[in-house]
Write a protein that holds these residues in place. Structure first.
Motif, PDB file in Angstrom:
ATOM      1  N   VAL A   1     -10.093  21.379  60.329  1.00 28.23           N
ATOM      2  CA  VAL A   1      -9.763  21.229  58.916  1.00 28.23           C
ATOM      3  C   VAL A   1     -11.017  21.171  58.056  1.00 28.23           C
ATOM      4  O   VAL A   1     -11.110  21.830  57.006  1.00 28.23           O
ATOM      5  N   ALA A   2     -12.021  20.394  58.464  1.00 27.12           N
ATOM      6  CA  ALA A   2     -13.222  20.224  57.646  1.00 27.12           C
ATOM      7  C   ALA A   2     -13.996  21.534  57.459  1.00 27.12           C
ATOM      8  O   ALA A   2     -14.270  21.940  56.321  1.00 27.12           O
ATOM      9  N   PRO A   3     -14.380  22.252  58.540  1.00 26.63           N
ATOM     10  CA  PRO A   3     -15.124  23.494  58.310  1.00 26.63           C
ATOM     11  C   PRO A   3     -14.315  24.551  57.565  1.00 26.63           C
ATOM     12  O   PRO A   3     -14.867  25.312  56.776  1.00 26.63           O
ATOM     13  N   LEU A   4     -13.017  24.576  57.783  1.00 28.01           N
ATOM     14  CA  LEU A   4     -12.193  25.550  57.078  1.00 28.01           C
ATOM     15  C   LEU A   4     -12.097  25.211  55.597  1.00 28.01           C
ATOM     16  O   LEU A   4     -12.117  26.119  54.739  1.00 28.01           O
ATOM     17  N   ALA A   5     -11.979  23.941  55.264  1.00 23.69           N
ATOM     18  CA  ALA A   5     -11.933  23.542  53.858  1.00 23.69           C
ATOM     19  C   ALA A   5     -13.233  23.906  53.151  1.00 23.69           C
ATOM     20  O   ALA A   5     -13.234  24.382  52.006  1.00 23.69           O
ATOM     21  N   VAL A   6     -14.361  23.682  53.844  1.00 19.91           N
ATOM     22  CA  VAL A   6     -15.662  24.053  53.266  1.00 19.91           C
ATOM     23  C   VAL A   6     -15.731  25.554  53.027  1.00 19.91           C
ATOM     24  O   VAL A   6     -16.180  26.019  51.966  1.00 19.91           O
ATOM     25  N   ALA A   7     -15.284  26.339  54.006  1.00 18.20           N
ATOM     26  CA  ALA A   7     -15.314  27.793  53.855  1.00 18.20           C
ATOM     27  C   ALA A   7     -14.444  28.240  52.686  1.00 18.20           C
ATOM     28  O   ALA A   7     -14.832  29.127  51.912  1.00 18.20           O
ATOM     29  N   GLY A   8     -13.269  27.637  52.517  1.00 16.55           N
ATOM     30  CA  GLY A   8     -12.398  28.009  51.409  1.00 16.55           C
ATOM     31  C   GLY A   8     -13.005  27.686  50.060  1.00 16.55           C
ATOM     32  O   GLY A   8     -12.948  28.499  49.125  1.00 16.55           O
ATOM     33  N   LEU A   9     -13.616  26.515  49.931  1.00 20.50           N
ATOM     34  CA  LEU A   9     -14.251  26.139  48.672  1.00 20.50           C
ATOM     35  C   LEU A   9     -15.447  27.032  48.364  1.00 20.50           C
ATOM     36  O   LEU A   9     -15.659  27.435  47.212  1.00 20.50           O
ATOM     37  N   LEU A  10     -16.229  27.350  49.386  1.00 21.15           N
ATOM     38  CA  LEU A  10     -17.366  28.244  49.172  1.00 21.15           C
ATOM     39  C   LEU A  10     -16.898  29.641  48.753  1.00 21.15           C
ATOM     40  O   LEU A  10     -17.563  30.311  47.951  1.00 21.15           O
ATOM     41  N   ALA A  11     -15.753  30.086  49.271  1.00 20.32           N
ATOM     42  CA  ALA A  11     -15.241  31.401  48.904  1.00 20.32           C
ATOM     43  C   ALA A  11     -14.885  31.471  47.421  1.00 20.32           C
ATOM     44  O   ALA A  11     -15.121  32.479  46.752  1.00 20.32           O
ATOM     45  N   VAL A  12     -14.316  30.368  46.893  1.00 20.27           N
ATOM     46  CA  VAL A  12     -13.978  30.340  45.472  1.00 20.27           C
ATOM     47  C   VAL A  12     -15.230  30.524  44.622  1.00 20.27           C
ATOM     48  O   VAL A  12     -15.237  31.275  43.637  1.00 20.27           O
ATOM     49  N   GLY A  13     -16.320  29.849  44.995  1.00 20.54           N
ATOM     50  CA  GLY A  13     -17.556  30.023  44.257  1.00 20.54           C
ATOM     51  C   GLY A  13     -18.217  31.362  44.501  1.00 20.54           C
ATOM     52  O   GLY A  13     -18.819  31.951  43.599  1.00 20.54           O
ATOM     53  N   ALA A  14     -18.098  31.877  45.732  1.00 16.78           N
ATOM     54  CA  ALA A  14     -18.745  33.144  46.064  1.00 16.78           C
ATOM     55  C   ALA A  14     -18.199  34.295  45.240  1.00 16.78           C
ATOM     56  O   ALA A  14     -18.951  35.196  44.829  1.00 16.78           O
ATOM     57  N   PHE A  15     -16.901  34.298  44.998  1.00 16.47           N
ATOM     58  CA  PHE A  15     -16.300  35.385  44.229  1.00 16.47           C
ATOM     59  C   PHE A  15     -16.079  35.023  42.766  1.00 16.47           C
ATOM     60  O   PHE A  15     -15.862  35.918  41.943  1.00 16.47           O
ATOM     61  N   GLY A  16     -16.127  33.750  42.444  1.00 13.94           N
ATOM     62  CA  GLY A  16     -15.914  33.351  41.059  1.00 13.94           C
ATOM     63  C   GLY A  16     -17.182  33.295  40.238  1.00 13.94           C
ATOM     64  O   GLY A  16     -17.133  33.352  39.002  1.00 13.94           O
ATOM     65  N   LEU A  17     -18.347  33.174  40.894  1.00 15.50           N
ATOM     66  CA  LEU A  17     -19.630  33.115  40.196  1.00 15.50           C
ATOM     67  C   LEU A  17     -20.393  34.410  40.395  1.00 15.50           C
ATOM     68  O   LEU A  17     -20.218  35.105  41.404  1.00 15.50           O
ATOM     69  N   PRO A  18     -21.267  34.786  39.468  1.00 14.73           N
ATOM     70  CA  PRO A  18     -21.969  36.083  39.562  1.00 14.73           C
ATOM     71  C   PRO A  18     -22.966  36.122  40.707  1.00 14.73           C
ATOM     72  O   PRO A  18     -23.630  35.122  41.006  1.00 14.73           O
ATOM     73  N   VAL A  19     -23.067  37.282  41.322  1.00 13.21           N
ATOM     74  CA  VAL A  19     -24.055  37.511  42.379  1.00 13.21           C
ATOM     75  C   VAL A  19     -25.389  37.937  41.790  1.00 13.21           C
ATOM     76  O   VAL A  19     -26.456  37.638  42.333  1.00 13.21           O
ATOM     77  N   VAL A  20     -25.331  38.643  40.661  1.00 11.46           N
ATOM     78  CA  VAL A  20     -26.540  39.139  39.984  1.00 11.46           C
ATOM     79  C   VAL A  20     -26.599  38.522  38.595  1.00 11.46           C
ATOM     80  O   VAL A  20     -25.604  38.520  37.860  1.00 11.46           O
ATOM     81  N   LYS A  21     -27.764  37.991  38.234  1.00 13.95           N
ATOM     82  CA  LYS A  21     -27.971  37.440  36.905  1.00 13.95           C
ATOM     83  C   LYS A  21     -29.109  38.187  36.227  1.00 13.95           C
ATOM     84  O   LYS A  21     -30.126  38.486  36.846  1.00 13.95           O
TER      85      LYS A  21
END
Length: 530
Positions: free
Chosen positions: A413-433
């Motif tokens: 549960v813990a590593p999967l929850a971390v991966a899910g939260l990181l995914a939200v930021g990975a696709f919700g925040l810009p890769v290039v600034k």
């Protein structure tokens, strides 16, 4: 049967003759050279039906005519609007009014209407299966089959396709070319849309309870009928100035194709079908189309190709999907790789929506901007990926069989929850600034490209949510496929950083790297607990 095929061919000829003669009398010209497209769309149903009949599958061929006929009543009602008031008909492939001066129907309207009626007559003739002589291929195919079980996925796809037909065909900045859906259309066009939608739903119902050959042919014929309605709309949105794409035709076409694919892979006609091989073939074609989209022109100014960055993400996406498609073609490796393949397919719309976003934005700015071959490859990759996803999901449903009670694995549960939260930021925040660069996002700057980002996030969140209660060997492959999807997002920086001067890595890049690592670790943990 022979009469049915002859009548269908005559209907196609009449549908071609109508635009050649002129549907509207003394009307302004069409917005683009649509005659080759209209000829191909008219000929497709009888040609496909004849090919099946010649190939020893006459019931499938006959059912193609039936499926095509289910869409014809709606097309008859839609074309009758030319008789009442051509000014309110949004058919840029026929004519684009240039003033409010009254227009009247031309002589070509009557062959066009007769062509639709002949298509309906051919469907009625093809649906009459009585009197097949014993020993003919038709009778043999009929005797060898039994009715199939209901296909809920096909019903959902059919209803979604019907919904897409009710939406606006495109968005219009031309005051003389309306772009109205069900609510805003005149009463006759409103009935035409409803009847066409009812035809698609009827095809889905036939596919849910008929013999396999009948279900397959009807679903394919209905998809061709939807193509005949939506292809001119999509072409007009891509090529005509002041017109932009709307989701309706794409939803209808993709869902109609999904209906046909779901019926074909869930039926059993002669021998046992292998949906995983079908999914692999579709995925391989989608990957190759994506690679082609990455290496061809997206936009051109006065015929001169322009350098673009939006389609470059197709290169890793296409390679990933194609690489995972190949194991699905072999029985020994198909089942273990299927979950990873299903997750990786989200990379195609991730790249595709970005490409379409750039195309729509560029063509809306200046009328001299045109589209290149990459747009067509993008559309093909999206349709093929959607069909592959539906097929892979159907294969997974059949593989699971009876549901099993599985205890919740709390260690994951813990590593999967971390991966899910990181995914939200990975696709919700810009890769290039970069200064002045405003990339698409999920919470802000929501654009067409944002749909691809949102689909990728949903894919990963659903995957991590299902992992603790899934079979370990399948869940591990699913997480590794999600890691590949995030890897495509990571490669956005080196592939597109040159689009803006002084670009630097954005927070989305670091979160994507962390998310990919977390998914790989979680996937290996799951596989180690077999």
């Amino acid at each position: 049967m022979r009469l049915a095929f002859a009548v269908a061919a005559a209907g196609a000829v009449a549908q071609i003759a109508g635009p050649l003669i002129g549907v509207v009398d003394a009307a302004p010209p069409a917005a683009f050279t649509a005659l080759p497209l209209l000829i191909a769309l008219a000929l497709l149903p009888p040609v496909v039906a004849t090919a099946f009949a010649v190939g020893g599958r006459p019931i499938v061929g006959a059912a193609v005519l039936v499926g095509s006929a289910l869409l014809a009543p709606g097309r008859v009602l839609g074309d009758l609007q030319f008789l009442l008031d051509p000014l309110v008909v949004s058919r840029p492939e026929i004519t684009v009014p240039t003033s409010l001066a009254p227009l009247r129907a031309g002589a070509g309207l009557w062959p066009l209407l007769i062509g639709h009626l002949l298509v309906i007559a051919a469907g009625v003739l093809a649906a009459n299966r009585a009197g097949a002589p014993y020993g003919t291929p038709y009778a043999a195919e009929l005797d060898d089959e039994v009715r199939q079980r209901s296909a809920p996925l096909g019903l959902v796809a059919g209803i979604a396709a019907a919904f897409g037909l009710q939406l606006s065909p495109f968005t219009s900045g031309n005051a003389f070319l309306l772009a109205e859906g069900l609510i805003d259309s005149p009463w006759l066009l409103r009935f035409a849309l409803l009847v066409a939608g009812a035809g698609v739903v009827a095809a889905a119902l036939v596919g849910a309870g008929s013999r396999p050959s009948v279900a397959r042919g009807v679903s394919l014929g209905a998809a061709l009928g939807v193509l005949a309605i939506t292809a001119p709309q999509i072409a007009a949105a891509l090529w005509v100035p002041l017109l932009d794409a709307a989701p309706g035709p794409y939803v209808a076409l993709v869902c109609a194709a999904g209906l046909a694919v779901s019926v074909w892979v869930t039926t059993r006609a002669h021998g046992k079908a292998d949906p995983l091989r079908v999914a692999g073939a579709l995925g391989l074609l989608a990957g190759l189309a994506g690679i082609a989209a990455a290496t061809t022109t997206v936009i051109a100014v006065n015929g001169v190709a322009q350098e673009t960055y939006s389609n470059r993400l197709f290169l890793p996406a296409g390679i990933l999907v194609a690489a995972l498609s190949i194991p699905l073609l072999f029985r020994a490796s198909a089942a273990p790789v299927r979950p990873a393949f299903a997750a990786a397919l989200a990379a195609i719309p991730l790249a595709g929506m970005s490409t379409l976003d750039a195309m729509v934005t560029a063509t809306a700015v200046d009328a001299t901007v045109g589209t290149g071959a990459a747009v067509w490859f993008t559309g093909a990759a999206g349709v093929l990926a959607a069909a592959a996803a539906v097929t892979a999901l159907v294969a997974g449903s059949a593989e699971r069989g009876e549901p099993e009670e599985r205890p919740l694995d709390l260690v994951l549960v813990a590593p999967l929850a971390v991966a899910g939260l990181l995914a939200v930021g990975a696709f919700g925040l810009p890769v290039v600034k970069a200064k002045g660069l405003v990339p698409p996002g999920i919470w802000t700057e929501f654009r067409l490209a944002s749909l691809g980002l949102l689909l990728a996030v949903l894919t990963i969140v659903v995957a991590v949510a299902l992992t603790p209660v899934s079979r370990p060997h399948r869940a591990g492959a699913l997480l590794l496929g999600c890691a590949g999807l995030v890897g495509v997002r990571v490669l956005e920086y080196p592939l597109t950083a040159a689009r803006a001067a002084g670009s630097v890595p954005g927070p989305g890049l670091w979160l994507a790297l962390a998310c990919a690592g977390a998914l790989v670790v979680a996937g290996l943990m799951v596989l180690s607990r077999r």
